[in-house]
Design a protein around this motif. Sequence first.
Motif, short mmCIF file in Angstrom:
data_model
loop_
_atom_site.label_atom_id
_atom_site.label_comp_id
_atom_site.label_asym_id
_atom_site.label_seq_id
_atom_site.Cartn_x
_atom_site.Cartn_y
_atom_site.Cartn_z
N VAL A 164 0.75 -1.22 -0.07
CA VAL A 164 0.05 0.04 -0.09
C VAL A 164 0.84 1.16 -0.07
CG1 VAL A 164 -1.88 1.42 1.15
CG2 VAL A 164 -1.84 -1.24 1.17
N ALA A 165 1.88 1.19 0.62
CA ALA A 165 3.03 2.49 0.89
C ALA A 165 3.48 2.57 -0.64
CB ALA A 165 4.15 2.22 1.90
N LEU A 166 3.82 1.61 -1.08
CA LEU A 166 4.26 1.82 -2.46
C LEU A 166 3.38 2.10 -3.76
CD1 LEU A 166 6.93 1.36 -4.63
CD2 LEU A 166 5.91 -1.18 -4.69
N MET A 167 1.98 1.78 -3.43
CA MET A 167 1.23 2.52 -4.19
C MET A 167 0.78 3.90 -4.02
SD MET A 167 -1.92 -0.24 -4.07
CE MET A 167 -1.62 -2.19 -4.01
N GLY A 168 0.94 4.35 -2.64
CA GLY A 168 0.99 5.80 -2.43
C GLY A 168 2.12 6.42 -3.04
N GLY A 169 3.11 5.80 -3.04
CA GLY A 169 4.37 6.31 -3.61
C GLY A 169 4.24 6.83 -5.13
N LEU A 170 3.88 5.68 -5.98
CA LEU A 170 3.49 5.95 -7.44
C LEU A 170 2.34 6.95 -7.58
CD1 LEU A 170 3.21 1.98 -8.26
CD2 LEU A 170 4.87 3.79 -8.91
N LYS A 171 1.31 7.00 -6.67
CA LYS A 171 0.35 8.07 -6.82
C LYS A 171 0.99 9.60 -6.65
CE LYS A 171 -3.84 10.33 -6.20
NZ LYS A 171 -4.74 10.73 -7.50
N ALA A 172 1.91 9.70 -5.72
CA ALA A 172 2.43 10.90 -5.43
C ALA A 172 3.39 11.14 -6.44
CB ALA A 172 3.39 10.98 -4.02
N MET A 173 3.99 10.30 -7.11
CA MET A 173 4.92 10.47 -8.07
C MET A 173 4.31 10.96 -9.38
SD MET A 173 7.55 8.09 -10.14
CE MET A 173 6.40 7.04 -10.98
N LEU A 174 3.20 10.41 -9.66
CA LEU A 174 2.18 10.59 -10.99
C LEU A 174 1.44 11.81 -10.88
CD1 LEU A 174 1.88 7.00 -12.41
CD2 LEU A 174 3.34 8.74 -13.24
N ASP A 175 1.00 11.84 -9.61
CA ASP A 175 -0.15 12.96 -9.41
C ASP A 175 0.30 13.77 -7.93
OD1 ASP A 175 -2.65 14.50 -9.35
OD2 ASP A 175 -3.66 12.82 -8.64
N PRO A 176 1.30 14.41 -8.09
CA PRO A 176 1.93 15.24 -6.62
C PRO A 176 0.76 15.96 -6.02
CG PRO A 176 3.13 16.06 -8.63
CD PRO A 176 2.32 14.70 -9.13
N ASN A 177 -0.14 16.42 -6.77
CA ASN A 177 -1.01 17.46 -6.03
C ASN A 177 -2.36 16.74 -5.81
OD1 ASN A 177 0.51 19.65 -6.42
ND2 ASN A 177 -0.07 20.15 -8.56
N GLY A 178 -2.50 15.50 -6.40
CA GLY A 178 -3.45 14.47 -5.76
C GLY A 178 -5.00 14.86 -6.33
N ILE A 179 -4.75 15.49 -7.63
CA ILE A 179 -5.91 15.96 -8.18
C ILE A 179 -7.03 14.83 -8.94
CG2 ILE A 179 -5.00 18.27 -8.47
CD1 ILE A 179 -5.06 17.59 -11.53
N LEU A 180 -6.30 13.79 -9.15
CA LEU A 180 -7.22 12.57 -9.85
C LEU A 180 -7.83 11.83 -8.97
CD1 LEU A 180 -4.61 11.97 -12.80
CD2 LEU A 180 -6.68 13.02 -12.97
N ASN A 181 -9.27 12.04 -9.08
CA ASN A 181 -10.15 10.88 -8.36
C ASN A 181 -9.69 11.05 -6.99
OD1 ASN A 181 -12.57 9.93 -8.93
ND2 ASN A 181 -11.76 7.89 -9.74
N PRO A 182 -9.58 12.18 -6.34
CA PRO A 182 -9.36 11.65 -4.86
C PRO A 182 -10.33 11.21 -3.91
CG PRO A 182 -10.19 13.94 -5.18
CD PRO A 182 -9.85 13.27 -6.67
N TYR A 183 -9.94 10.66 -2.79
CA TYR A 183 -10.65 9.91 -1.91
C TYR A 183 -11.04 8.34 -2.43
CZ TYR A 183 -11.66 14.81 -1.40
OH TYR A 183 -11.61 16.28 -1.23
N LYS A 184 -10.32 8.03 -3.43
CA LYS A 184 -10.64 6.79 -3.95
C LYS A 184 -9.46 5.70 -4.11
CE LYS A 184 -14.35 8.65 -5.57
NZ LYS A 184 -14.48 9.31 -7.05
N THR A 185 -9.79 4.61 -4.08
CA THR A 185 -8.97 3.36 -4.08
C THR A 185 -7.73 3.10 -3.15
OG1 THR A 185 -8.80 3.61 -6.56
CG2 THR A 185 -6.96 2.30 -5.76
N LEU A 186 -7.20 4.45 -2.89
CA LEU A 186 -6.13 4.18 -1.61
C LEU A 186 -6.50 4.65 -0.43
CD1 LEU A 186 -3.16 5.81 -3.20
CD2 LEU A 186 -3.35 3.45 -3.01
N PRO A 187 -6.25 3.81 0.69
CA PRO A 187 -6.85 4.41 2.07
C PRO A 187 -6.52 5.91 2.41
CG PRO A 187 -4.79 2.97 2.38
CD PRO A 187 -5.35 2.78 0.88
N ASP A 188 -6.97 6.46 3.36
CA ASP A 188 -6.96 7.80 3.69
C ASP A 188 -5.36 7.98 4.28
OD1 ASP A 188 -9.59 8.12 3.20
OD2 ASP A 188 -10.26 7.87 5.41
#
Length: 505
Positions: free
Chosen positions: A478-502
């Motif tokens: 899960v931490a690695l998934m969060g790292g991929l999200k931060a790398m590809l979408d650093p501002n977190g604008i794409l479909n927030p509140y979904k898929t990854l835990p809070d």
Amino acid sequence: EFTVVLLVNCSSAHFVASTCKLHAGADAPKSSPDAAPQRLPFSTVTSEDLDFFRKLLPGRAITDQDVVESSNVDWLKSVRGSSEVLLRPQTTDEVSQILRYCNGRNLAVNPQGGNTGLVGGSVPVYDEIILSTSLMNNIMNFDNISGILTCQAGCVLENLSLYLEDRDYIMPLDLGAKGSCQIGGNVATNAGGLRLLRYGSLHGTVLGLEVVLADGRVLDCLATLRKDNTGYDLKQLFIGSEGTLGVITAVSILCPRKPKSVNVVFLGCETFEQLLKTFQLCRGMLGEILSAYEFLDSECMKLLNTHLKLPNPISECPFYIVIETSGSDSSHDSQKLHNFLEEAMTATLVTDGTVATEDSKIKALWSMRERITEALTHDGFVYKYDISLPVERIYQLVTDMREHLRGRAKRVVGYGHVGDGNLHLNITSPAKDPALLAAIEPFVYEWTSRFQGSISAEHGLGLKKRNYIYYSKPSQAVALMGGLKAMLDPNGILNPYKTLPDNAQ
């Protein structure tokens, strides 16, 4: 173990009060998984933003709330957002300009395909801008020799199927929602469906993707090669990512030839053990022509009879099987099927059955499986769970859930794809019932985790299951998934509140 009692009153994302028991530990969510996530500090849409969108998309930047409303509500009507803007781009370049602008303005974006998802992943939670791919519905190319189809993400699955049938091909996936779901959404959620047993998952049949990243960059991996071993296979990141890493704008997919011979068999079994033995026999005797092996229980049949007036095509049984064969030689296929049925009856694995070879009869038998979801909607409020388990455990969850609830639910039913271990567990009640939900969750996820299953087989995690991810994935993953999200979408604008835990967003 501890108990969390949560009362939520949020006008933007509608959640019910719930009582949840969680296992304390490093991987357990720190608050109730059913809690509405806090709104992240995104900007709100201004008149200047609307001017930009209207100039970029003349007539396709929608603010009429009567129109936007349907895109704010999911198919189950269980999640409702409060977006005031619906954007309908037609080209990849328009999607690129939208995301580049939104990323610079810190505006959250909710990508949306056919909006047929069941986990709240396709609608806003708060006021995210809805980016619909519905007008991106062009077929770009079809190679009649290789069977490779390239199309925009907004193409409706059934339309693609009809297009291919005229060219003697079929889509490698078939879903009950095919009349409205879109291929981009199918890929984004890694939809499985009825043909996965024969043709495999989208991770294998999708050859290439075109994806727009959060900052507007276009990642062109729209390859049409069966074999390409040059570096990392980046398209796989976006298959099943639910629009959180990028917006899929085009897909190239490998399509099988249309079978010349199709047979559908509807059988009845007395026990689930007999059903599994029939599956073993089926795989051994039908082999290369077996394309589907589905099951439903007697409670599903009652729903079909009661709410849709569909007559049972055979005598009453505790379990029913739908088997499809697809091949190129009708006499060869018929003989193999005859031998299989004779062996199954001789071994008393099945008690009754019927065979269909004509299109109308084939559709009638398939409707007994495909229309269960429709029948459930007439039975009351539905709690839906999409689980994968070792095949021998599939139905045990249904029986254990019935015992666990002890009559608190109106109905507990099970159906799904035996060939890939995918159970669709559905629980109905007269109305939404927070106490019933608290009894179901997290019991259903704890049970699934105990038998090394997955809490989401093919519908994704979306909003509803995001905080339950630890039941299927270790914290390191899960931490690695969060790292991929931060790398590809650093501002977190794409479909927030979904898929990854809070705690990973």
